[in-house]
Scaffold this active site. Structure first.
Site, PDB file in Angstrom:
ATOM      1  N   CYS A 133       0.822  -1.212   0.000  1.00  6.91           N
ATOM      2  CA  CYS A 133       0.000   0.000   0.000  1.00  6.91           C
ATOM      3  C   CYS A 133       0.857   1.263   0.000  1.00  6.91           C
ATOM      4  O   CYS A 133       0.434   2.308  -0.500  1.00  6.91           O
ATOM      5  CB  CYS A 133      -0.979   0.010   1.167  1.00  6.91           C
ATOM      6  SG  CYS A 133      -0.224  -0.201   2.793  1.00  6.91           S
ATOM      7  N   HIS A 136      -2.148   1.159   7.077  1.00  4.46           N
ATOM      8  CA  HIS A 136      -2.434   1.297   5.653  1.00  4.46           C
ATOM      9  C   HIS A 136      -2.063   2.693   5.163  1.00  4.46           C
ATOM     10  O   HIS A 136      -2.238   3.679   5.876  1.00  4.46           O
ATOM     11  CB  HIS A 136      -3.932   1.047   5.418  1.00  4.46           C
ATOM     12  CG  HIS A 136      -4.328   1.010   3.986  1.00  4.46           C
ATOM     13  ND1 HIS A 136      -3.825   0.072   3.096  1.00  4.46           N
ATOM     14  CD2 HIS A 136      -5.185   1.785   3.263  1.00  4.46           C
ATOM     15  CE1 HIS A 136      -4.362   0.277   1.905  1.00  4.46           C
ATOM     16  NE2 HIS A 136      -5.184   1.314   1.977  1.00  4.46           N
ATOM     17  N   ASP A 183      -7.237   5.257  -2.451  1.00  4.15           N
ATOM     18  CA  ASP A 183      -7.027   4.067  -1.618  1.00  4.15           C
ATOM     19  C   ASP A 183      -7.240   2.837  -2.488  1.00  4.15           C
ATOM     20  O   ASP A 183      -8.361   2.546  -2.909  1.00  4.15           O
ATOM     21  CB  ASP A 183      -8.015   4.081  -0.448  1.00  4.15           C
ATOM     22  CG  ASP A 183      -7.801   2.928   0.523  1.00  4.15           C
ATOM     23  OD1 ASP A 183      -7.099   1.963   0.169  1.00  4.15           O
ATOM     24  OD2 ASP A 183      -8.348   2.997   1.640  1.00  4.15           O
TER      25      ASP A 183
END
Length: 212
Positions: free
Chosen positions: A76, A150, A165
């Site tokens: 991520c 994240h 995202d």
């Protein structure tokens, strides 16, 4: 990012607070933010409710927004960096004949799923990801490890601020902004993230800014 071909005229710098005084310390213009936060049940619930609202009511998303899905475990951070830099190429130039420039050119006409698949096979970016992870001060997790943090990016495109995202099906429009107000507007979005789980303090934010 410099190793991959991002112009050395730009860099990422820490944001130490979301109050006006702390934000005034950040070099301008700020063109993107990377936000690191813990994934908790409260965060997942708030995300689910927001996605349901968008799917019901719709939202406006500029066709110029570059968005990609995350299909690689524990990548991520790399996805967040790509979301930041790919969306600000008008401001942050990419050096020719370098991995970032090649990735941008080859994926610009792809959809979010195709970009994710391309990244899975892109050796130059994956090698850089591994090298950077090993240079950190803590041991990097393997692709199979379960992590509870994240990364996302916040970017400005065509008068709106977007949450990028790769876990989600699409970018999320957080309202209007301008070049001059992006940092303060993005700070308000970050405050809303914190409010999803007020007892959680493990947030880190960096800004993409001019190097000089």
């Amino acid at each position: 990012m410099h190793k991959l071909g991002m112009s050395k005229d730009w860099k990422f710098t820490d944001i130490f607070g979301l109050d006006p005084q702390s934000l005034e310390m950040i070099a301008q213009p700020v063109v993107a933010l990377i936000v690191l936060f813990p994934i908790s049940e409260k965060v997942l619930k708030a995300d689910s409710e927001r996605l349901e609202k968008i799917e019901k009511d719709g939202q406006s998303v500029s066709p110029k927004v570059y968005f990609m899905k995350q299909t690689i475990s524990n990548a991520c951070g790399t996805i967040g960096l790509l979301h930041a830099v790919m969306n600000v190429q008008d401001e942050v130039s990419l050096e020719p004949e370098n991995p970032l420039k090649e990735f941008a050119e080859k994926t610009k006409a792809m959809n979010p799923d195709e970009r994710a698949s391309f990244l899975e096979k892109d050796k130059s970016l994956s090698v850089a990801h591994e090298e950077s992870a090993q240079e950190g001060q803590t041991e990097a997790p393997s692709a199979d490890d379960k992590v509870d943090h994240h990364f996302i990016a916040l970017i400005h495109k065509d008068g709106s601020i977007y949450e990028m995202d790769g876990r989600k099906p699409f970018p999320i429009n957080h309202g209007t902004t301008t070049d001059s107000t992006f940092l303060s507007n993005a700070a308000q979005v970050c405050k809303a993230f914190v409010e999803r789980d007020p007892g959680e303090l493990r947030f880190t934010i960096v800004a993409l800014v001019p190097a000089n």
